[in-house]
Enzyme design. Structure first.
Site, mmCIF file in Angstrom:
data_model
loop_
_atom_site.group_PDB
_atom_site.id
_atom_site.type_symbol
_atom_site.label_atom_id
_atom_site.label_comp_id
_atom_site.label_asym_id
_atom_site.label_seq_id
_atom_site.Cartn_x
_atom_site.Cartn_y
_atom_site.Cartn_z
ATOM 1 N N ALA A 124 2.893 8.742 -4.141
ATOM 2 C CA ALA A 124 3.333 8.043 -2.931
ATOM 3 C C ALA A 124 2.615 8.566 -1.699
ATOM 4 O O ALA A 124 3.068 9.518 -1.044
ATOM 5 C CB ALA A 124 4.848 8.169 -2.784
ATOM 6 N N LEU A 125 1.483 7.929 -1.393
ATOM 7 C CA LEU A 125 0.670 8.312 -0.236
ATOM 8 C C LEU A 125 0.735 7.228 0.846
ATOM 9 O O LEU A 125 1.001 7.525 2.013
ATOM 10 C CB LEU A 125 -0.786 8.533 -0.692
ATOM 11 C CG LEU A 125 -1.811 8.878 0.380
ATOM 12 C CD1 LEU A 125 -1.514 10.228 1.011
ATOM 13 C CD2 LEU A 125 -3.231 8.912 -0.225
ATOM 14 N N PRO A 128 3.145 2.035 5.822
ATOM 15 C CA PRO A 128 2.790 0.823 6.571
ATOM 16 C C PRO A 128 1.628 1.063 7.547
ATOM 17 O O PRO A 128 0.755 0.218 7.682
ATOM 18 C CB PRO A 128 4.082 0.478 7.310
ATOM 19 C CG PRO A 128 5.171 1.049 6.453
ATOM 20 C CD PRO A 128 4.604 2.291 5.842
ATOM 21 N N GLN A 336 -15.497 -20.044 -13.865
ATOM 22 C CA GLN A 336 -16.471 -21.143 -13.813
ATOM 23 C C GLN A 336 -16.823 -21.625 -15.224
ATOM 24 O O GLN A 336 -16.907 -22.830 -15.473
ATOM 25 C CB GLN A 336 -17.738 -20.640 -13.081
ATOM 26 C CG GLN A 336 -18.615 -21.747 -12.552
ATOM 27 C CD GLN A 336 -17.924 -22.549 -11.453
ATOM 28 O OE1 GLN A 336 -16.967 -22.098 -10.842
ATOM 29 N NE2 GLN A 336 -18.388 -23.772 -11.241
ATOM 30 N N GLU A 363 -6.727 2.669 -4.495
ATOM 31 C CA GLU A 363 -7.401 3.981 -4.626
ATOM 32 C C GLU A 363 -8.699 4.015 -3.821
ATOM 33 O O GLU A 363 -9.707 4.557 -4.255
ATOM 34 C CB GLU A 363 -7.597 4.350 -6.096
ATOM 35 C CG GLU A 363 -6.247 4.507 -6.776
ATOM 36 C CD GLU A 363 -6.266 5.295 -8.049
ATOM 37 O OE1 GLU A 363 -7.188 6.092 -8.257
ATOM 38 O OE2 GLU A 363 -5.314 5.117 -8.827
ATOM 39 N N GLY A 364 -8.637 3.427 -2.640
ATOM 40 C CA GLY A 364 -9.803 3.354 -1.754
ATOM 41 C C GLY A 364 -10.501 2.025 -1.920
ATOM 42 O O GLY A 364 -10.993 1.709 -3.006
ATOM 43 N N GLU A 367 -14.999 -0.742 0.771
ATOM 44 C CA GLU A 367 -15.627 -0.270 2.017
ATOM 45 C C GLU A 367 -15.481 1.256 2.119
ATOM 46 O O GLU A 367 -16.419 1.964 2.492
ATOM 47 C CB GLU A 367 -14.976 -0.951 3.240
ATOM 48 C CG GLU A 367 -15.219 -2.459 3.331
ATOM 49 C CD GLU A 367 -14.495 -3.266 2.263
ATOM 50 O OE1 GLU A 367 -13.318 -2.995 2.000
ATOM 51 O OE2 GLU A 367 -15.117 -4.172 1.668
HETATM 52 C C1 LIG Z 1 -1.055 -3.403 -6.073
HETATM 53 C C2 LIG Z 1 -1.249 -2.164 -5.276
HETATM 54 C C3 LIG Z 1 -0.927 -0.937 -5.820
HETATM 55 C C4 LIG Z 1 -1.052 0.239 -5.060
HETATM 56 N N1 LIG Z 1 -0.658 1.436 -5.584
HETATM 57 C C5 LIG Z 1 -0.596 2.534 -4.767
HETATM 58 C C6 LIG Z 1 -0.003 3.752 -5.225
HETATM 59 O O1 LIG Z 1 0.418 3.873 -6.380
HETATM 60 N N2 LIG Z 1 0.105 4.785 -4.345
HETATM 61 C C7 LIG Z 1 -0.353 4.709 -3.065
HETATM 62 O O2 LIG Z 1 -0.211 5.668 -2.328
HETATM 63 N N3 LIG Z 1 -0.952 3.566 -2.606
HETATM 64 C C8 LIG Z 1 -1.069 2.481 -3.416
HETATM 65 N N4 LIG Z 1 -1.632 1.310 -2.962
HETATM 66 C C9 LIG Z 1 -2.166 1.264 -1.612
HETATM 67 C C10 LIG Z 1 -3.673 1.119 -1.556
HETATM 68 O O3 LIG Z 1 -4.311 2.303 -1.936
HETATM 69 C C11 LIG Z 1 -4.036 0.651 -0.134
HETATM 70 O O4 LIG Z 1 -3.578 -0.691 -0.041
HETATM 71 C C12 LIG Z 1 -5.503 0.741 0.161
HETATM 72 O O5 LIG Z 1 -5.908 2.096 0.229
HETATM 73 C C13 LIG Z 1 -5.878 0.035 1.454
HETATM 74 O O6 LIG Z 1 -5.007 0.324 2.483
HETATM 75 P P1 LIG Z 1 -4.372 -0.877 3.344
HETATM 76 O O7 LIG Z 1 -3.806 -1.836 2.374
HETATM 77 O O8 LIG Z 1 -3.481 -0.321 4.363
HETATM 78 O O9 LIG Z 1 -5.624 -1.566 4.036
HETATM 79 P P2 LIG Z 1 -6.329 -1.102 5.401
HETATM 80 O O10 LIG Z 1 -6.606 0.348 5.373
HETATM 81 O O11 LIG Z 1 -5.551 -1.649 6.540
HETATM 82 O O12 LIG Z 1 -7.697 -1.892 5.300
HETATM 83 C C14 LIG Z 1 -7.841 -3.277 5.637
HETATM 84 C C15 LIG Z 1 -9.329 -3.621 5.555
HETATM 85 O O13 LIG Z 1 -10.064 -2.846 6.508
HETATM 86 C C16 LIG Z 1 -11.083 -2.123 5.855
HETATM 87 N N5 LIG Z 1 -11.268 -0.833 6.513
HETATM 88 C C17 LIG Z 1 -10.325 0.080 6.871
HETATM 89 N N6 LIG Z 1 -10.882 1.161 7.422
HETATM 90 C C18 LIG Z 1 -12.225 0.933 7.430
HETATM 91 C C19 LIG Z 1 -13.350 1.675 7.843
HETATM 92 N N7 LIG Z 1 -13.233 2.899 8.387
HETATM 93 N N8 LIG Z 1 -14.563 1.139 7.685
HETATM 94 C C20 LIG Z 1 -14.716 -0.084 7.135
HETATM 95 N N9 LIG Z 1 -13.694 -0.835 6.701
HETATM 96 C C21 LIG Z 1 -12.461 -0.333 6.839
HETATM 97 C C22 LIG Z 1 -10.601 -1.964 4.429
HETATM 98 O O14 LIG Z 1 -11.666 -1.714 3.529
HETATM 99 C C23 LIG Z 1 -9.951 -3.319 4.197
HETATM 100 O O15 LIG Z 1 -10.915 -4.270 3.888
HETATM 101 C C24 LIG Z 1 -1.557 0.154 -3.732
HETATM 102 C C25 LIG Z 1 -1.931 -1.088 -3.192
HETATM 103 C C26 LIG Z 1 -1.762 -2.234 -3.940
HETATM 104 C C27 LIG Z 1 -2.137 -3.557 -3.314
#
Ligand SMILES: Cc1cc2nc3c(=O)[nH]c(=O)nc-3n(C[C@H](O)[C@H](O)[C@H](O)COP(=O)(O)OP(=O)(O)OC[C@H]3O[C@@H](n4cnc5c(N)ncnc54)[C@H](O)[C@@H]3O)c2cc1C
Length: 381
Positions: A124-125, A128, A336, A363-364, A367
């Site tokens: 849990a990392l 919002p 397709q 997991e990142g 980008e």
């Molecule tokens: C189905 C699912 C399962 C998940 N499971 C886990 C889990 O088990 N534990 C956990 O902790 N998290 C989990 N996550 C979270 C996931 O790791 C994050 O959603 C992800 O890291 C992206 O964060 P965000 O959604 O807040 O997007 P944001 O960080 O808001 O990014 C939005 C967009 O902006 C881009 N962006 C952001 N910063 C930059 C930058 N510096 N340069 C260029 N582009 C950038 C991103 O690449 C993306 O395209 C899960 C997510 C999903 C959808």
């Protein structure tokens, strides 16, 4: 350089392949529809040693190497990407940091049952306001005698619906930035631990993604993982290695797309001949197979790097971004090849297409992987 699998790795490949075909694949479409968490399949995975593949036997694991882990992940994800990600979380995001940063007492109490599959873990990392920027974590942990009092909300947590144990990241020192974040081992029965909204998602529907929120949760001080302030480092080190699991998941999804596409292209007749007789379709298949093989080799190289120890963030990020994009590209072409049938839930390609997308996000994001790769490159030159 030896491209042959060892006897043990070959054994893992055959065992996981058979199990994936016989036990995991048959119910995958149904679980995608019902969102049912694969509890029974995970029990069988535990018997096969899939819950802690690279954890030493003395701590409840199978005592195999990271390449065997990648092979297992690839085979299971080929059959069901949801089951794949659950295994990846338990192995890479929970067992790995416990092995690396846990005390012997923590390993005895938590790692052993997790690696044996008696318990299930989650990581849990994300919050919002803290996604790609994990350093923006707002959850707090305040020391109070023998406990930390934890408050905050974590979102999008894979396996949260079913997990017994969570690795939770929280701020212990607001003035110290990244160095003020700490990691904790938390049990679902701790007072103040709550399961929140269960997410309705595009894909990997059987992986139990949900919110966790903590209201004055009492965590014993002995459940601090590593040292106070080491949490950000633990998170990044964990994610560096975990990307092998997600890269392997991408290889598995891309392999499933290729298998289904070749089969369909040979069966589907239009203009009096199988569509596979058209060069356009043949080139789709050739590109899929070539990129899949490249993704597999990069993933195996990442696994080997992790096995050798030391920093492997550049290669694991390369493997993760390449395998994720390979799976997504393959799935787009796969739809397709299936034409209108590729758009229908009755056929497997529709689910593979939806499942592939997450690989470019969790997991990142892709980008963020490119930031890791370029930062490493720029340091090298
Ligand atoms: C189905 C699912 C399962 C998940 N499971 C886990 C889990 O088990 N534990 C956990 O902790 N998290 C989990 N996550 C979270 C996931 O790791 C994050 O959603 C992800 O890291 C992206 O964060 P965000 O959604 O807040 O997007 P944001 O960080 O808001 O990014 C939005 C967009 O902006 C881009 N962006 C952001 N910063 C930059 C930058 N510096 N340069 C260029 N582009 C950038 C991103 O690449 C993306 O395209 C899960 C997510 C999903 C959808």
């Amino acid at each position: 350089m030896d491209f042959q699998l060892t006897e043990e790795q070959q054994m893992m490949k055959e065992m996981a392949h058979k199990f994936a075909d016989n036990r995991v694949k048959p119910g995958a479409a149904e679980r995608d529809r019902t969102h049912e968490f694969p509890v029974d399949i995970l029990k069988e995975c535990a018997e096969l040693g899939f819950m802690g593949v690279a954890i030493p036997e003395e701590w409840g694991g199978a005592g195999m190497d990271y390449l065997s882990y990648a092979i297992m992940m690839e085979e299971i994800s080929r059959a069901c990407a949801s089951t794949g990600v659950i295994l990846s979380v338990n192995n890479s995001l929970v067992c790995d940091p416990l092995m690396k940063f846990g005390t012997d007492a923590q390993k005895e109490k938590y790692l052993k049952p997790l690696a044996m599959g008696e318990k299930l873990g989650c990581f849990a990392l994300t919050e919002p306001g803290a996604g790609s920027d994990a350093g923006a974590t707002k959850t707090t942990a305040v020391k109070d005698g023998d406990y930390y009092i934890v408050n905050g909300t974590k979102i999008f947590i894979t396996c949260a619906t079913n997990a017994d144990v969570a690795i939770v990241f929280a701020v212990t020192d607001k003035s110290a930035g990244h160095h003020g974040i700490s990691a904790f081992i938390v049990e679902k029965d701790f007072e103040g631990y709550n399961l929140g909204t269960v997410e309705d998602k595009l894909g990997i529907n059987a992986s139990g993604t949900a919110e966790l929120y903590f209201e004055d949760m009492k965590v014993p001080a002995e459940n601090l993982l590593g040292e106070e302030g080491q949490g950000y480092k633990i998170a990044l080190a964990t994610l560096d290695g975990a990307r092998i699991g997600i890269a392997a998941q991408g290889v598995g999804v891309a392999q499933a797309v290729l298998d289904e596409s070749v089969k369909y292209a040979k069966e589907r007749v239009q203009f009096g001949k199988p569509i596979a007789a058209n060069q356009a379709i043949q080139w789709f298949l050739a590109d899929m197979a070539t990129e899949l093989e490249a993704a597999r080799l990069l993933t195996y190289k990442g696994a080997d790097c992790k096995q050798q120890g030391g920093r492997c963030n550049k290669i694991t990020s390369m493997a993760k971004v390449f395998a994720a994009e390979t799976a997504m590209k393959a799935a787009t072409k796969g739809v397709q090849i299936f034409g209108g049938y590729g758009y229908m839930k009755e056929y497997p390609m529709e689910r593979l297409f939806r499942d592939a997308k997450i690989l470019e996000i969790y997991e990142g994001t892709s980008e963020i992987q490119r930031i890791v790769i370029s930062a490493s490159l720029l340091k090298e030159y």
